[in-house]
Design an enzyme around this catalytic site. Structure first.
Site, PDB file in Angstrom:
ATOM      1  N   CYS A  32      84.048 -73.841  75.887  1.00  0.00           N
ATOM      2  CA  CYS A  32      84.424 -73.698  74.480  1.00  0.00           C
ATOM      3  C   CYS A  32      85.726 -72.912  74.358  1.00  0.00           C
ATOM      4  O   CYS A  32      85.969 -71.973  75.092  1.00  0.00           O
ATOM      5  CB  CYS A  32      83.294 -72.982  73.749  1.00  0.00           C
ATOM      6  SG  CYS A  32      83.686 -72.544  72.057  1.00  0.00           S
ATOM      7  N   TYR A  74     102.945 -58.207  52.796  1.00  0.00           N
ATOM      8  CA  TYR A  74     102.103 -59.208  53.462  1.00  0.00           C
ATOM      9  C   TYR A  74     100.656 -58.919  53.069  1.00  0.00           C
ATOM     10  O   TYR A  74      99.775 -58.768  53.912  1.00  0.00           O
ATOM     11  CB  TYR A  74     102.244 -59.144  54.987  1.00  0.00           C
ATOM     12  CG  TYR A  74     103.647 -59.194  55.514  1.00  0.00           C
ATOM     13  CD1 TYR A  74     104.247 -60.412  55.849  1.00  0.00           C
ATOM     14  CD2 TYR A  74     104.387 -58.026  55.715  1.00  0.00           C
ATOM     15  CE1 TYR A  74     105.538 -60.460  56.359  1.00  0.00           C
ATOM     16  CE2 TYR A  74     105.673 -58.065  56.218  1.00  0.00           C
ATOM     17  CZ  TYR A  74     106.249 -59.276  56.540  1.00  0.00           C
ATOM     18  OH  TYR A  74     107.514 -59.309  57.063  1.00  0.00           O
ATOM     19  N   CYS A 106      85.854 -68.354  72.773  1.00  0.00           N
ATOM     20  CA  CYS A 106      85.877 -67.061  73.465  1.00  0.00           C
ATOM     21  C   CYS A 106      86.694 -67.183  74.744  1.00  0.00           C
ATOM     22  O   CYS A 106      86.674 -68.204  75.397  1.00  0.00           O
ATOM     23  CB  CYS A 106      84.464 -66.652  73.880  1.00  0.00           C
ATOM     24  SG  CYS A 106      83.403 -66.246  72.493  1.00  0.00           S
ATOM     25  N   CYS A 120      98.687 -57.525  64.213  1.00  0.00           N
ATOM     26  CA  CYS A 120      97.787 -58.359  65.014  1.00  0.00           C
ATOM     27  C   CYS A 120      98.489 -58.799  66.295  1.00  0.00           C
ATOM     28  O   CYS A 120      97.969 -59.617  67.038  1.00  0.00           O
ATOM     29  CB  CYS A 120      97.306 -59.561  64.202  1.00  0.00           C
ATOM     30  SG  CYS A 120      98.636 -60.538  63.522  1.00  0.00           S
ATOM     31  N   CYS A 128      76.681 -66.810  75.993  1.00  0.00           N
ATOM     32  CA  CYS A 128      76.709 -68.192  75.512  1.00  0.00           C
ATOM     33  C   CYS A 128      76.752 -69.157  76.694  1.00  0.00           C
ATOM     34  O   CYS A 128      77.572 -68.999  77.592  1.00  0.00           O
ATOM     35  CB  CYS A 128      77.946 -68.380  74.642  1.00  0.00           C
ATOM     36  SG  CYS A 128      78.245 -70.094  74.198  1.00  0.00           S
ATOM     37  N   GLN A 134      88.953 -61.747  55.643  1.00  0.00           N
ATOM     38  CA  GLN A 134      88.839 -61.266  57.027  1.00  0.00           C
ATOM     39  C   GLN A 134      87.491 -61.696  57.607  1.00  0.00           C
ATOM     40  O   GLN A 134      86.475 -61.570  56.934  1.00  0.00           O
ATOM     41  CB  GLN A 134      88.957 -59.748  57.058  1.00  0.00           C
ATOM     42  CG  GLN A 134      90.320 -59.238  56.626  1.00  0.00           C
ATOM     43  CD  GLN A 134      91.373 -59.399  57.713  1.00  0.00           C
ATOM     44  OE1 GLN A 134      91.053 -59.731  58.853  1.00  0.00           O
ATOM     45  NE2 GLN A 134      92.616 -59.171  57.365  1.00  0.00           N
ATOM     46  N   ASP A 161     101.368 -55.508  56.921  1.00  0.00           N
ATOM     47  CA  ASP A 161     100.339 -56.168  57.745  1.00  0.00           C
ATOM     48  C   ASP A 161     100.808 -57.599  57.999  1.00  0.00           C
ATOM     49  O   ASP A 161     100.237 -58.559  57.493  1.00  0.00           O
ATOM     50  CB  ASP A 161      98.982 -56.143  57.001  1.00  0.00           C
ATOM     51  CG  ASP A 161      97.847 -56.747  57.820  1.00  0.00           C
ATOM     52  OD1 ASP A 161      98.062 -57.096  58.997  1.00  0.00           O
ATOM     53  OD2 ASP A 161      96.730 -56.875  57.269  1.00  0.00           O
TER      54      ASP A 161
HETATM   55  N1  SAH Z   1      96.055 -57.617  54.642  1.00  0.00           N
HETATM   56  C1  SAH Z   1      95.829 -58.996  54.291  1.00  0.00           C
HETATM   57  C2  SAH Z   1      96.051 -59.956  55.444  1.00  0.00           C
HETATM   58  C3  SAH Z   1      97.426 -59.999  55.997  1.00  0.00           C
HETATM   59  S1  SAH Z   1      97.665 -61.356  57.072  1.00  0.00           S
HETATM   60  C4  SAH Z   1      94.418 -59.167  53.767  1.00  0.00           C
HETATM   61  O1  SAH Z   1      93.539 -58.394  54.103  1.00  0.00           O
HETATM   62  O2  SAH Z   1      94.189 -60.123  53.035  1.00  0.00           O
HETATM   63  C5  SAH Z   1      99.379 -61.672  56.844  1.00  0.00           C
HETATM   64  C6  SAH Z   1      99.723 -62.262  55.502  1.00  0.00           C
HETATM   65  O3  SAH Z   1     101.150 -62.381  55.416  1.00  0.00           O
HETATM   66  C7  SAH Z   1      99.194 -63.661  55.249  1.00  0.00           C
HETATM   67  O4  SAH Z   1      98.432 -63.629  54.077  1.00  0.00           O
HETATM   68  C8  SAH Z   1     100.450 -64.533  55.094  1.00  0.00           C
HETATM   69  O5  SAH Z   1     100.288 -65.549  54.125  1.00  0.00           O
HETATM   70  C9  SAH Z   1     101.468 -63.531  54.633  1.00  0.00           C
HETATM   71  N2  SAH Z   1     102.893 -63.808  54.883  1.00  0.00           N
HETATM   72  C10 SAH Z   1     103.468 -64.484  55.900  1.00  0.00           C
HETATM   73  N3  SAH Z   1     104.808 -64.426  55.824  1.00  0.00           N
HETATM   74  C11 SAH Z   1     105.116 -63.688  54.729  1.00  0.00           C
HETATM   75  C12 SAH Z   1     106.340 -63.250  54.128  1.00  0.00           C
HETATM   76  N4  SAH Z   1     107.508 -63.579  54.652  1.00  0.00           N
HETATM   77  N5  SAH Z   1     106.289 -62.491  53.023  1.00  0.00           N
HETATM   78  C13 SAH Z   1     105.080 -62.151  52.488  1.00  0.00           C
HETATM   79  N6  SAH Z   1     103.892 -62.534  53.007  1.00  0.00           N
HETATM   80  C14 SAH Z   1     103.904 -63.301  54.117  1.00  0.00           C
END
Ligand code: SAH
Length: 454
Positions: free
Chosen positions: A77, A313, A80, A410, A71, A284, A383
């Site tokens: 930017c 989550y 990246c 992450c 790029c 995603q 997650d």
């Molecule tokens: N696996 C999910 C993405 C997870 S990202 C998918 O594929 O859709 C992390 C997620 O945790 C987000 O959606 C966020 O809103 C949620 N989150 C953040 N704090 C939280 C909590 N205390 N309890 C439950 N969910 C929470």
């Protein structure tokens, strides 16, 4: 060492914001626009006690991993951070980062870290299924679209981002032509005046469906029928809408969506689960790698069809619905109600009946349900966002004693912290693998498997 000193350093690592890291006289220096392996001359700009920030003056000896960025505006930017680093080296850097956090923060010995090779992309570009281009005006009064420069809100003009799909550029050309012909203004953050704030584009990699959403500081869009007519000529165009955002804020999307043409959503797949994605839905951004990441989570979960699984989550339930196909029952917990609406709808359109979702904090719902009903979990998947799992949640997991915990992360620093807690309380780290969801950035996802010790 003091401000304005010139120093010669070798860059040995990359920090969380993408700046190169080197050491001189026992001081750690952060130097933007450098990569691992560069020997550079840098000028000290700002000093703290044990570290400082320096500006790159000269590359004395380029790193063997230095490549030309694809790029032309990669440096300016903010999207990246490491495009000038060879992709194989990016992968090595990410895998190392996970391993070193597990050692440094988690206190795991190298022999206790069962790392499998990082999962990279064959083509590490054009992978994003979503792009949000801010629209603005340059100093000659011309309408521009692009991305924000790092840490600022000035727009770097670029309609051809090489992380996104080709059709983005065609869509932007049509919209900006239309704006020019109809004297439609771009929004100006400083004054709060002007109409068009952002253009959101989503693309279904599997279905080839396209969504365009114009985020505007107003209620209507001039000559919108002419614009939709032109956009509809693009093959795959499925949904064209306006999103109303009249607030003076950095938040991109407002709450209200007005459909101009087509369906209110596009559809796409992760594995064989279908998802409906509207302008406000979370989804995603790298579907190819997401499939690999969640595929690993499924593999690590080791399901036979008899298991009770909790997916904490859970967002829009991507992992839950993936796992539900191989489990007896899946419970998902997520804090954002709209995400749970999406999860329920997606369960329905896929005819998945063994998934149930709760809205609320994972650290409140799980202990509550566990105390009340003494339900068991064979497998718990988490997650969490970057800050990792809440301690109350970890304690509940330890109390519930599932056979396996699958941790999708992450941020490998909080992952390391949380794995240490679980491993001090009856679990053993048996598998671990990094997945590159965001090539050209410093981010890396990891999936880890913890098994209950006998
Ligand atoms: N696996 C999910 C993405 C997870 S990202 C998918 O594929 O859709 C992390 C997620 O945790 C987000 O959606 C966020 O809103 C949620 N989150 C953040 N704090 C939280 C909590 N205390 N309890 C439950 N969910 C929470």
């Amino acid at each position: 060492m003091k401000k304005d000193d010139l120093v010669q350093i070798k860059i040995e690592d990359i920090g969380t914001d993408g700046a190169g890291i080197g050491r001189a006289d026992g001081i750690t220096l952060f130097v933007k626009d450098t990569i691992i392996g560069d020997t550079v001359e840098a000028k000290v700009m700002k000093m703290k006690k044990t570290y400082g920030y320096a500006r790159l003056m000269n590359i004395l000896e380029p790193s063997p991993y230095r490549v030309k960025a694809l790029c032309p505006v990669a440096k300016q930017c903010g999207g990246c951070q490491i495009q000038e680093m060879d992709y194989t080296e990016q992968l090595r850097f990410k895998e190392n980062k996970v391993r070193s956090n597990l050692m440094r923060i988690g206190g795991f010995a190298p022999s206790e870290i069962p790392m499998e090779p990082i999962v990279g992309m064959e083509t590490p570009f054009y992978y994003r299924n979503k792009a949000q281009f801010p629209i603005g005006t340059d100093k000659n009064g011309k309408i521009i679209a692009g991305f924000y420069a790092g840490r600022t809100h000035s727009i770097i003009s670029n309609r051809k981002c090489c992380l996104g799909v080709d059709v983005n550029e065609e869509i932007l050309n049509i919209i900006i032509d239309h704006m020019e012909q109809n004297h439609i203004t771009a929004y100006d953050e400083e004054t709060g005046k002007g109409l068009v704030r952002h253009v959101l584009i989503r693309y279904g990699f599997r279905t080839k469906e396209i969504m365009v959403c114009l985020i505007i500081n107003g209620n209507d869009f001039p000559a919108s029928d002419i614009l939709t007519e032109r956009l509809r000529e693009l093959p795959g165009m499925t949904s064209i809408s306006l999103n109303i955002n009249r607030q003076r804020t950095n938040v991109i999307l407002g709450k209200e969506v007005k459909l101009l043409w087509g369906k209110p959503y596009i559809e796409d797949y992760i594995g064989n689960v279908k998802y409906q994605i509207s302008p406000l839905s979370f989804f995603q951004v790298n579907p190819v790698q997401t499939e690999k990441l969640y595929g690993l989570a499924l593999e690590y979960a080791g399901l036979t069809g008899d298991e009770i699984v909790w997916d904490l989550y859970c967002g829009i339930g991507t992992i839950s619905l993936f796992l539900a196909q191989k489990a007896k029952k899946v419970y998902g917990v997520e804090i954002v109600p709209q995400a749970i609406d999406d999860a329920c709808r997606n369960a329905k359109i896929n005819d998945i009946r063994n998934a149930q979702f709760y809205v609320g904090k994972a650290e409140e719902i799980l202990p509550e349900v566990y105390k009340k009903h003494r339900i068991r979990a064979n497998v718990i998947v988490v997650d969490p966002p970057r800050k990792g799992c809440d301690e109350v949640l970890l304690n509940t997991i330890i109390e519930m004693k599932p056979d396996r915990v699958v941790y999708v992360s992450c941020d490998s620093a909080t992952l390391a912290r949380d794995l240490r807690i679980l491993c001090n309380n009856g679990y053993e780290l048996t598998r671990c693998r990094a997945v590159d969801q965001f090539p050209m950035s410093v981010h890396v996802e990891t999936v880890a498997l913890l098994v209950k010790k006998r």
